[in-house]
Design a protein around this motif. Structure first.
Motif, PDB file in Angstrom:
ATOM      1  N   LEU A 144       0.827  -1.207   0.000  1.00 50.01           N
ATOM      2  CA  LEU A 144       0.000   0.000   0.000  1.00 50.01           C
ATOM      3  C   LEU A 144       0.862   1.256   0.000  1.00 50.01           C
ATOM      4  N   ASN A 145       1.897   1.263   0.815  1.00 49.50           N
ATOM      5  CA  ASN A 145       2.781   2.426   0.877  1.00 49.50           C
ATOM      6  C   ASN A 145       3.501   2.654  -0.441  1.00 49.50           C
ATOM      7  N   HIS A 146       4.001   1.578  -1.033  1.00 52.90           N
ATOM      8  CA  HIS A 146       4.662   1.721  -2.330  1.00 52.90           C
ATOM      9  C   HIS A 146       3.699   2.281  -3.373  1.00 52.90           C
ATOM     10  N   LEU A 147       2.494   1.757  -3.410  1.00 53.76           N
ATOM     11  CA  LEU A 147       1.529   2.232  -4.398  1.00 53.76           C
ATOM     12  C   LEU A 147       1.257   3.722  -4.236  1.00 53.76           C
ATOM     13  N   ILE A 148       1.053   4.162  -3.002  1.00 54.73           N
ATOM     14  CA  ILE A 148       0.782   5.581  -2.776  1.00 54.73           C
ATOM     15  C   ILE A 148       1.993   6.434  -3.143  1.00 54.73           C
ATOM     16  N   LEU A 149       3.160   6.068  -2.640  1.00 53.43           N
ATOM     17  CA  LEU A 149       4.353   6.875  -2.886  1.00 53.43           C
ATOM     18  C   LEU A 149       4.750   6.884  -4.355  1.00 53.43           C
ATOM     19  N   ASP A 150       4.535   5.757  -5.053  1.00 52.09           N
ATOM     20  CA  ASP A 150       4.880   5.684  -6.472  1.00 52.09           C
ATOM     21  C   ASP A 150       3.871   6.414  -7.350  1.00 52.09           C
ATOM     22  N   MET A 151       2.621   6.469  -6.928  1.00 52.57           N
ATOM     23  CA  MET A 151       1.558   6.995  -7.771  1.00 52.57           C
ATOM     24  C   MET A 151       1.196   8.460  -7.500  1.00 52.57           C
ATOM     25  N   ARG A 152       1.444   8.974  -6.315  1.00 49.33           N
ATOM     26  CA  ARG A 152       0.817  10.241  -5.937  1.00 49.33           C
ATOM     27  C   ARG A 152       1.242  11.431  -6.791  1.00 49.33           C
ATOM     28  N   ASP A 153       2.482  11.458  -7.283  1.00 50.85           N
ATOM     29  CA  ASP A 153       2.890  12.604  -8.099  1.00 50.85           C
ATOM     30  C   ASP A 153       2.158  12.664  -9.429  1.00 50.85           C
ATOM     31  N   PHE A 154       1.568  11.535  -9.849  1.00 49.02           N
ATOM     32  CA  PHE A 154       0.794  11.528 -11.086  1.00 49.02           C
ATOM     33  C   PHE A 154      -0.616  12.101 -10.876  1.00 49.02           C
ATOM     34  N   VAL A 164      -2.442  12.795   1.099  1.00 45.12           N
ATOM     35  CA  VAL A 164      -1.330  11.841   1.078  1.00 45.12           C
ATOM     36  C   VAL A 164       0.014  12.447   0.684  1.00 45.12           C
ATOM     37  N   TYR A 165       0.049  13.718   0.287  1.00 43.67           N
ATOM     38  CA  TYR A 165       1.291  14.231  -0.293  1.00 43.67           C
ATOM     39  C   TYR A 165       2.361  14.547   0.734  1.00 43.67           C
ATOM     40  N   ARG A 166       1.991  14.726   1.994  1.00 43.50           N
ATOM     41  CA  ARG A 166       2.965  15.115   3.010  1.00 43.50           C
ATOM     42  C   ARG A 166       3.665  13.925   3.657  1.00 43.50           C
ATOM     43  N   LYS A 167       2.989  12.796   3.752  1.00 43.41           N
ATOM     44  CA  LYS A 167       3.504  11.684   4.550  1.00 43.41           C
ATOM     45  C   LYS A 167       4.430  10.776   3.747  1.00 43.41           C
ATOM     46  N   ASP A 168       5.393  10.197   4.445  1.00 41.35           N
ATOM     47  CA  ASP A 168       6.315   9.248   3.836  1.00 41.35           C
ATOM     48  C   ASP A 168       5.882   7.804   4.042  1.00 41.35           C
ATOM     49  N   PHE A 170       2.257   5.226   5.651  1.00 41.45           N
ATOM     50  CA  PHE A 170       0.866   5.206   6.108  1.00 41.45           C
ATOM     51  C   PHE A 170       0.620   3.917   6.880  1.00 41.45           C
ATOM     52  N   ASP A 171       0.231   4.064   8.145  1.00 41.60           N
ATOM     53  CA  ASP A 171      -0.110   2.883   8.927  1.00 41.60           C
ATOM     54  C   ASP A 171      -1.617   2.742   9.120  1.00 41.60           C
ATOM     55  N   LYS A 172      -2.370   3.774   8.760  1.00 35.03           N
ATOM     56  CA  LYS A 172      -3.836   3.685   8.749  1.00 35.03           C
ATOM     57  C   LYS A 172      -4.259   3.311   7.328  1.00 35.03           C
ATOM     58  N   TRP A 173      -4.620   2.078   7.159  1.00 33.86           N
ATOM     59  CA  TRP A 173      -4.806   1.523   5.824  1.00 33.86           C
ATOM     60  C   TRP A 173      -5.947   2.161   5.044  1.00 33.86           C
ATOM     61  N   GLU A 174      -6.950   2.645   5.721  1.00 38.12           N
ATOM     62  CA  GLU A 174      -8.134   3.116   5.003  1.00 38.12           C
ATOM     63  C   GLU A 174      -7.809   4.295   4.098  1.00 38.12           C
ATOM     64  N   VAL A 175      -6.875   5.154   4.523  1.00 36.19           N
ATOM     65  CA  VAL A 175      -6.521   6.316   3.697  1.00 36.19           C
ATOM     66  C   VAL A 175      -5.916   5.878   2.363  1.00 36.19           C
ATOM     67  N   PRO A 176      -4.858   5.056   2.345  1.00 35.61           N
ATOM     68  CA  PRO A 176      -4.329   4.644   1.044  1.00 35.61           C
ATOM     69  C   PRO A 176      -5.301   3.784   0.232  1.00 35.61           C
ATOM     70  N   ILE A 177      -6.078   2.945   0.908  1.00 31.40           N
ATOM     71  CA  ILE A 177      -7.033   2.116   0.156  1.00 31.40           C
ATOM     72  C   ILE A 177      -8.065   3.000  -0.541  1.00 31.40           C
ATOM     73  N   ASP A 178      -8.662   3.932   0.197  1.00 36.26           N
ATOM     74  CA  ASP A 178      -9.658   4.828  -0.396  1.00 36.26           C
ATOM     75  C   ASP A 178      -9.045   5.670  -1.507  1.00 36.26           C
ATOM     76  N   THR A 179      -7.839   6.157  -1.282  1.00 33.84           N
ATOM     77  CA  THR A 179      -7.177   7.007  -2.276  1.00 33.84           C
ATOM     78  C   THR A 179      -6.893   6.238  -3.549  1.00 33.84           C
TER      79      THR A 179
END
Length: 327
Positions: A144-154, A164-168, A170-179
């Motif tokens: 989940l963390n890789h997906l967010i960090l790899d994808m967010r700049d797009f 999601v842009y500030r954090k390095d 994510f331990d609360k899974w719902e945020v990356p899953i929803d995003t």
């Protein structure tokens, strides 16, 4: 002028082929430089899999021919011996049962996560259930963390980006899953599996005395959730929104998905850009080499046209080695 060619040199058209591109060229450079790019597709290619559980768990039917039953029995015994060599003979019956329970390791284009999932699988087979449980949960969080960090700049222009842009990490899974769902990265089935794994993670990582009584059951569930996530998200051979449907024997990326951030990041690095007459063969080290026609001509094929050209190709025209094209 060149030789007897009356065409002025300034008017000679030079065509760039796939073989003219440097080995370190990016896919974007290849896609925009070669003359026949519109007639090629990305071949989905992932060789990290283990299907022994499917063969070992298959039932030998009484109505099969004797030689077929003998062949299956021999194959199953060979697999059992390979498991003994891999995992040791002690408690081998339970190890075989565990191996069958977690099922086949899926074909995947994943790179850095594959070896971690193999360690999770191995822990479960070896009866190390808590490491398997915790490892599967940790791997889910890492993906989940890789997906967010790899994808967010797009996806800077989306409402979800500000969450999601500030954090390095994510331990609360719902945020990356929803995003990732909102960005169209997670297929619905993968999102369901992530949420199920999240519940196991919270119950198992945080102190819960009940974990002792359900340890193997929870570990098995976590491994299977993780296996399904990999199948849904990173599988190289499946029915997915980004794959062309109806091709025989191989799977290709749809033209419209070639520049999608998810495909660019996770599939393109391992997917050759081929035409319908490509072929392949293993080399002496067991790696696969791709052989292909240099130039398929001008124009763009639709995915349907590419499928037809590939499915109806003449086997005699398939490139199976580094040979010169016929004149």
């Amino acid at each position: 002028m060149t030789g007897n060619d009356p065409t002025p040199a300034s008017e000679v058209i030079t065509r760039t082929t796939i073989y003219d591109m440097p080995r370190d060229a990016t896919f974007e450079q290849v896609r925009t430089s070669i003359s026949d790019a519109g007639r090629r597709r990305l071949l989905s290619w992932g060789m990290d899999f283990d299907s022994r559980a499917m063969t070992l768990g298959a039932k030998i039917e009484e109505h099969w021919e004797p030689q077929v039953k003998e062949m299956w029995a021999a194959n199953q015994e060979n697999i059992r011996q390979s498991l003994i060599a891999q995992f040791g003979e002690q408690a081998i019956d339970q190890k075989v049962e565990n191996f069958l329970c977690i099922g086949a390791k899926p074909m995947s284009v994943m790179a850095y996560h594959n070896r971690f999932f193999e360690q999770v699988r191995r822990s479960f087979v070896m009866l190390d259930y808590y490491p398997a449980l915790v490892g599967a949960c940790a791997l889910g969080e890492r993906i989940l963390n890789h997906l967010i960090l790899d994808m967010r700049d797009f996806f800077k222009g989306t409402p979800e980006y500000k969450q999601v842009y500030r954090k390095d990490s994510f331990d609360k899974w719902e945020v990356p899953i929803d995003t990732l769902e909102a960005w169209g990265i997670l297929p619905p089935e993968a999102a369901v599996e992530f949420r199920a794994l999240k519940a196991l993670r919270h119950r198992s990582i945080h102190f819960n005395v009940g974990t002792y009584s359900t340890l193997r059951e929870d570990a098995l569930a976590a491994v299977v959730h993780m296996r399904t996530i990999i199948e849904q998200q990173f599988g190289s051979f499946a029915v997915r929104p980004w794959f062309i449907s109806g091709t025989k024997g191989h799977v290709f990326i749809k033209k419209e998905w070639e520049t999608h951030p998810f495909i660019l990041t996770y599939f393109v690095p391992s997917c050759p850009f081929v035409g319908p007459l490509f072929g392949m063969a293993p080399d002496q080290n067991g790696a696969w080499s791709i052989f292909d026609k240099a130039d398929y001509g001008d124009g763009d094929w639709t995915d349907e046209e590419f499928t037809r050209e590939y499915n109806e190709r003449d086997p005699e025209q398939v490139f199976t080695g580094p040979v010169q094209e016929p004149e």
